[in-house]
Enzyme design. Structure first.
Site, PDB file in Angstrom:
ATOM      1  N   CYS A  35       0.778  -1.475  -0.017  1.00 26.21           N
ATOM      2  CA  CYS A  35      -0.058  -0.046   0.041  1.00 26.21           C
ATOM      3  C   CYS A  35       0.932   1.347  -0.056  1.00 26.21           C
ATOM      4  O   CYS A  35       2.043   1.093  -0.410  1.00 26.21           O
ATOM      5  CB  CYS A  35      -1.051  -0.119   1.088  1.00 26.21           C
ATOM      6  SG  CYS A  35      -0.260   0.000   2.877  1.00 26.21           S
ATOM      7  N   CYS A  76      -1.417   0.564   7.297  1.00 30.31           N
ATOM      8  CA  CYS A  76      -3.068   0.445   7.458  1.00 30.31           C
ATOM      9  C   CYS A  76      -3.299  -0.884   6.495  1.00 30.31           C
ATOM     10  O   CYS A  76      -3.446  -1.993   7.138  1.00 30.31           O
ATOM     11  CB  CYS A  76      -3.753   1.414   7.012  1.00 30.31           C
ATOM     12  SG  CYS A  76      -3.389   2.979   8.113  1.00 30.31           S
ATOM     13  N   ARG A  77      -3.483  -0.855   5.434  1.00 32.08           N
ATOM     14  CA  ARG A  77      -3.881  -1.822   4.624  1.00 32.08           C
ATOM     15  C   ARG A  77      -2.988  -3.091   4.293  1.00 32.08           C
ATOM     16  O   ARG A  77      -3.256  -4.116   4.249  1.00 32.08           O
ATOM     17  CB  ARG A  77      -4.352  -1.299   3.290  1.00 32.08           C
ATOM     18  CG  ARG A  77      -5.445  -0.111   3.207  1.00 32.08           C
ATOM     19  CD  ARG A  77      -5.528   0.674   1.994  1.00 32.08           C
ATOM     20  NE  ARG A  77      -4.531   1.489   1.772  1.00 32.08           N
ATOM     21  CZ  ARG A  77      -4.268   2.330   0.708  1.00 32.08           C
ATOM     22  NH1 ARG A  77      -5.057   2.251  -0.303  1.00 32.08           N
ATOM     23  NH2 ARG A  77      -3.229   3.176   0.626  1.00 32.08           N
ATOM     24  N   SER A  78      -1.772  -2.651   4.014  1.00 36.81           N
ATOM     25  CA  SER A  78      -0.896  -3.819   3.769  1.00 36.81           C
ATOM     26  C   SER A  78      -0.479  -4.572   4.902  1.00 36.81           C
ATOM     27  O   SER A  78      -0.631  -5.839   4.652  1.00 36.81           O
ATOM     28  CB  SER A  78       0.167  -3.254   2.716  1.00 36.81           C
ATOM     29  OG  SER A  78       1.246  -2.565   3.474  1.00 36.81           O
ATOM     30  N   ASP A  99      -8.175   3.760   1.004  1.00 36.65           N
ATOM     31  CA  ASP A  99      -7.211   4.262   1.999  1.00 36.65           C
ATOM     32  C   ASP A  99      -8.000   4.738   3.290  1.00 36.65           C
ATOM     33  O   ASP A  99      -8.854   5.815   3.113  1.00 36.65           O
ATOM     34  CB  ASP A  99      -6.278   5.407   1.466  1.00 36.65           C
ATOM     35  CG  ASP A  99      -5.537   6.105   2.291  1.00 36.65           C
ATOM     36  OD1 ASP A  99      -5.468   5.669   3.613  1.00 36.65           O
ATOM     37  OD2 ASP A  99      -4.291   6.765   1.999  1.00 36.65           O
ATOM     38  N   ASN A 158       2.443   1.417   4.334  1.00 31.81           N
ATOM     39  CA  ASN A 158       2.614   0.138   4.887  1.00 31.81           C
ATOM     40  C   ASN A 158       2.344   0.319   6.399  1.00 31.81           C
ATOM     41  O   ASN A 158       2.976  -0.301   7.534  1.00 31.81           O
ATOM     42  CB  ASN A 158       4.126  -0.324   4.641  1.00 31.81           C
ATOM     43  CG  ASN A 158       4.295  -1.951   5.145  1.00 31.81           C
ATOM     44  OD1 ASN A 158       5.561  -2.193   5.686  1.00 31.81           O
ATOM     45  ND2 ASN A 158       3.377  -2.688   5.236  1.00 31.81           N
TER      46      ASN A 158
END
Ligand code: 4NP
Length: 169
Positions: free
Chosen positions: A13, A18-20, A129, A16
Site C-alpha cells: 500500500c 494500514c492496508r498492507s 485508504d 505500510n
C-alpha cells in the site's frame, strides 16, 4: 505437498501502516490455519517512505485484533528493487500503488504485479485508504481483505499445486 520452493507474497500500500499490514496479518493467519505456513511466505511494504520502522496504525491493530489477527509485531518498510525478484506475487491495494509498482518493476517481473482485489468476490477493485477517515473505514478494509485473502489462498494452492489441502479451504 508439491515439493516446490516456498511461494512468496508481498502486499503493498502507500504507507505500510494500514492496508498492507492488515492483508499481511490476515493472509498469514489464513495460511497457517490451513497448515500452509511453511509453504507460503508473506510480507508487506509501502510505496512511500513516510512511516519506515513504525508499527501499524493503532486503528488497524484494533480492528484486526477484534477479528483475531495480531498486527503489532509488524514494522513498516518501503518497497525495494529486490522485492520484484524475491516475491512471486506483488499485490497492490489500489490503483496508485499499482501504477507506482508497475513503473518500478523490471519488465521480466511485471506479471507479478497485480491488484489484490483481483482475487476478491465482493465486486470492488481497490482497498480504499482509511488513514484520514474514521474507524468504520478500518472495518471495511478488513471485510475486503478477508474476502480477497480467501480467494488468493485458493488461487495459490491451485496454481502451485500445494496439494492435499484444497478440501480444507
Ligand atoms: P496505508 O495508509 O497506505 O494503508 O498504510 C496510509 C498511511 C499513511 C498515509 C497515507 C495512507 N499518510 O499519508 O501518511
Amino acid at each position: 505437498m508439491a515439493g516446490e520452493q516456498k511461494v512468496e507474497v508481498l502486499f503493498v500500500c502507500l504507507g505500510n501502516i494500514c492496508r498492507s499490514p492488515t492483508a499481511h496479518g490476515v493472509f498469514q493467519k489464513l495460511c497457517e490455519d490451513a497448515g500452509l505456513g511453511q509453504w507460503i511466505g508473506v510480507d508487506s511494504a509501502g510505496t512511500a517512505a513516510y512511516h519506515i520502522g513504525k508499527q501499524p496504525d493503532l486503528r488497524s491493530v484494533k480492528a484486526a485484533a477484534s477479528r483475531g489477527y495480531m498486527l503489532n509485531h509488524l514494522r513498516a518498510r518501503q518497497v525495494s528493487d529486490v522485492d520484484f525478484q524475491r516475491f512471486d506475487y506483488v499485490l497492490a491495494m489500489d490503483k496508485e500503488n499499482l501504477s507506482d509498482l508497475q513503473q518500478r518493476c523490471p519488465v521480466e517481473h511485471s506479471h507479478k504485479v497485480k491488484l489484490f482485489l483481483n482475487y476478491g468476490s465482493l465486486g470492488e477493485e481497490h482497498v480504499p485508504d482509511p488513514y484520514y477517515g474514521g474507524q468504520d473505514g478500518f472495518g471495511h478494509v478488513l471485510d475486503l481483505v478477508e474476502d480477497a485473502a480467501q480467494g488468493l489462498l485458493q488461487y495459490v494452492v491451485k496454481a502451485h499445486r500445494l496439494g492435499g489441502v484444497e478440501s480444507m479451504l
